[in-house]
Design a protein around this motif. Structure first.
Motif, PDB file in Angstrom:
ATOM      1  N   GLY A 274     -18.225  14.245   0.294  1.00  0.00           N
ATOM      2  CA  GLY A 274     -19.427  14.911  -0.181  1.00  0.00           C
ATOM      3  C   GLY A 274     -19.217  16.270  -0.797  1.00  0.00           C
ATOM      4  N   VAL A 275     -17.939  16.663  -1.048  1.00  0.00           N
ATOM      5  CA  VAL A 275     -17.622  17.953  -1.659  1.00  0.00           C
ATOM      6  C   VAL A 275     -17.117  17.702  -3.080  1.00  0.00           C
ATOM      7  N   LEU A 276     -17.528  18.560  -4.026  1.00  0.00           N
ATOM      8  CA  LEU A 276     -17.191  18.362  -5.435  1.00  0.00           C
ATOM      9  C   LEU A 276     -15.904  19.102  -5.797  1.00  0.00           C
ATOM     10  N   TYR A 277     -14.991  18.365  -6.481  1.00  0.00           N
ATOM     11  CA  TYR A 277     -13.722  18.928  -6.933  1.00  0.00           C
ATOM     12  C   TYR A 277     -13.550  18.679  -8.436  1.00  0.00           C
ATOM     13  N   THR A 278     -12.742  19.538  -9.053  1.00  0.00           N
ATOM     14  CA  THR A 278     -12.331  19.315 -10.438  1.00  0.00           C
ATOM     15  C   THR A 278     -10.811  19.459 -10.519  1.00  0.00           C
ATOM     16  N   ASN A 279     -10.289  19.306 -11.754  1.00  0.00           N
ATOM     17  CA  ASN A 279      -8.847  19.472 -11.987  1.00  0.00           C
ATOM     18  C   ASN A 279      -8.043  18.539 -11.089  1.00  0.00           C
ATOM     19  N   HIS A 280      -8.460  17.266 -11.059  1.00  0.00           N
ATOM     20  CA  HIS A 280      -7.778  16.229 -10.280  1.00  0.00           C
ATOM     21  C   HIS A 280      -7.688  16.586  -8.792  1.00  0.00           C
ATOM     22  N   GLY A 281      -8.712  17.228  -8.301  1.00  0.00           N
ATOM     23  CA  GLY A 281      -8.770  17.569  -6.885  1.00  0.00           C
ATOM     24  C   GLY A 281      -8.127  18.893  -6.543  1.00  0.00           C
ATOM     25  N   ALA A 282      -7.601  19.620  -7.529  1.00  0.00           N
ATOM     26  CA  ALA A 282      -6.925  20.883  -7.247  1.00  0.00           C
ATOM     27  C   ALA A 282      -7.887  22.057  -7.106  1.00  0.00           C
ATOM     28  N   THR A 283      -9.120  21.899  -7.620  1.00  0.00           N
ATOM     29  CA  THR A 283     -10.103  22.984  -7.568  1.00  0.00           C
ATOM     30  C   THR A 283     -11.319  22.542  -6.770  1.00  0.00           C
ATOM     31  N   LEU A 284     -11.618  23.285  -5.718  1.00  0.00           N
ATOM     32  CA  LEU A 284     -12.842  23.039  -4.964  1.00  0.00           C
ATOM     33  C   LEU A 284     -13.966  23.750  -5.713  1.00  0.00           C
ATOM     34  N   THR A 285     -14.874  22.954  -6.272  1.00  0.00           N
ATOM     35  CA  THR A 285     -15.889  23.499  -7.175  1.00  0.00           C
ATOM     36  C   THR A 285     -17.188  23.830  -6.462  1.00  0.00           C
ATOM     37  N   ILE A 286     -17.697  22.900  -5.685  1.00  0.00           N
ATOM     38  CA  ILE A 286     -18.981  23.117  -5.002  1.00  0.00           C
ATOM     39  C   ILE A 286     -18.928  22.508  -3.609  1.00  0.00           C
TER      40      ILE A 286
END
Length: 385
Positions: free
Chosen positions: A291-303
């Motif tokens: 339930g947590v949003l990531y970007t950069n193939h999971g390398a960045t915790l976004t929200i």
């Protein structure tokens, strides 16, 4: 007997002759198809040619009418009349007693055309609910838009503080910026199939709008479009491509399901009730874990969902925490488990809530110095390595 019959026929003929004269005296003709359906507050008017509503609605009716039905072509001059009706300060019954002041406007049989005089500094455009057309019309309670309407322009209904219900035809393609801004009693709006774009702050602060159905044809939602609306559930259609920054901020959503084709522009903002963000597999930018949003193939915790609290463990592989990623959340303790260099910008954790952040042991001091100093100086939580 014959004498009585002749008298009756003469009276009938006299009455028949007098009706057109009476109608003309009150500005009516038989072609107007004007009638009250048995109620003193209902007006059903055949407009005929554009620019004639001023002749057809008397000042007395402007004070009494609460249900108004228009049939025919109307232009800017007619819109000015309707604006005056829907902005009046009081309403009266047939005995001149003050009653609830509202107007239910049915334009389903009307057709907006170009021309006529200005209304609020604007001219009417064919088939459009124009800029500021019903701006600040505080007596307007409901409206049925003309069947041929293709767009609703900027601030068309902004500030209609008592507007509750809007019915749109299938032909509406665009709802422009701030179209329904601060319609605080709006409870229902039918967004039709065929709608493609909802503009910036289109429904901003419609504080009684609990649900919205997004049609399958919708492709774009502007920034802050539904901010401060008490929406509890939303389903993004497959054709939707862009959702602007903070489009659903300060709503009552508990989860967001993001299709693989959808792009989020900027932050989603604060959604105090949000506990889960789920991304469809195959999204080119986003992913979600628990339930947590990531970007950069999971390398960045976004929200991190604002409505979640307790302890959080940032998983291995995360090298960057986006600015405001934890802002407003109920996180009490955050543990960063990643050994490589980790960037934690200031504002990532809300100081009012977070009490402890446990950082990884293997950090490059120079890479972390600014982030740690910024966090310790700006936030009131302790940082432990």
């Amino acid at each position: 007997m014959k004498k009585k019959l002749v008298t009756i026929l003469l009276c009938a003929a006299t009455l028949a002759c007098s009706i057109p004269a009476m109608a003309q005296a009150y500005g009516r003709t038989s072609s107007d198809s004007y009638y009250r359906r048995g109620y003193s507050d209902v007006l059903d008017i055949r407009a005929g040619y554009p620019g004639r509503l001023r002749e057809k609605i008397t000042e007395r009716e402007m004070r009494y009418a609460r249900m108004v039905i228009i049939d025919g072509e109307i232009n800017g001059e007619d819109i000015a009349v309707l604006r005056k009706l829907c902005s009046r300060g009081s309403c009266y019954d047939s005995n001149d007693r003050s009653i609830d002041n509202y107007v239910d406007l049915d334009l389903s049989r009307a057709r907006i055309v170009s021309g006529g005089s200005y209304y609020s500094g604007y001219r009417s455009t064919r088939e459009e609910i124009g800029d500021y057309m019903f701006y600040n019309c505080s007596a307007l309670r409901s409206i049925v838009l003309p069947e041929w309407t293709n767009c609703i322009r900027k601030k068309a209904f902004s500030g209609c503080s008592n507007l509750e219900d809007v019915m749109m035809p299938r032909g509406v393609r665009f709802i422009d910026d701030e179209a329904f801004y601060s319609c605080r009693h709006l409870r229902r709006v039918d967004l039709p199939d065929g709608l493609e774009r909802i503009g910036r702050q289109a429904f901003y602060s419609c504080s009684e709008l609990p649900n919205v159905y997004l049609p399958r044809t919708l492709r774009e939602i502007g920034s802050e479009a539904f901010r401060y609306c008490p929406i509890r559930d939303i389903r993004f259609p497959e054709n939707l491509r862009t959702v602007g920054e903070r489009a659903f901020s300060n709503t009552k959503l508990t989860r967001l399901d993001i299709p693989a084709s959808l792009n989020l522009e900027g932050s989603i903002g604060s959604i105090p009730t949000l506990t889960s963000i789920n991304v469809e597999n195959g999204h080119p930018v986003y992913s979600s874990v628990d339930g947590v949003l990531y970007t950069n193939h999971g390398a960045t915790l976004t929200i991190f969902p604002t409505g979640r609290g307790g302890d959080v463990k940032v998983p291995e592989g995360v090298t960057l925490i986006d600015k405001y990623a934890f802002s407003g959340s109920g996180v009490r303790r955050s543990t960063f488990q990643n050994p490589p260099p980790l960037s934690v910008p200031a504002h990532s954790v809300d100081a009012r809530i977070c009490r402890t952040s446990v950082l990884p042991l293997h950090l490059k001091p120079l890479a972390m110095k600014h982030s740690v100093d910024a966090l310790q100086s700006h936030l009131s939580c302790s940082l432990k390595a």
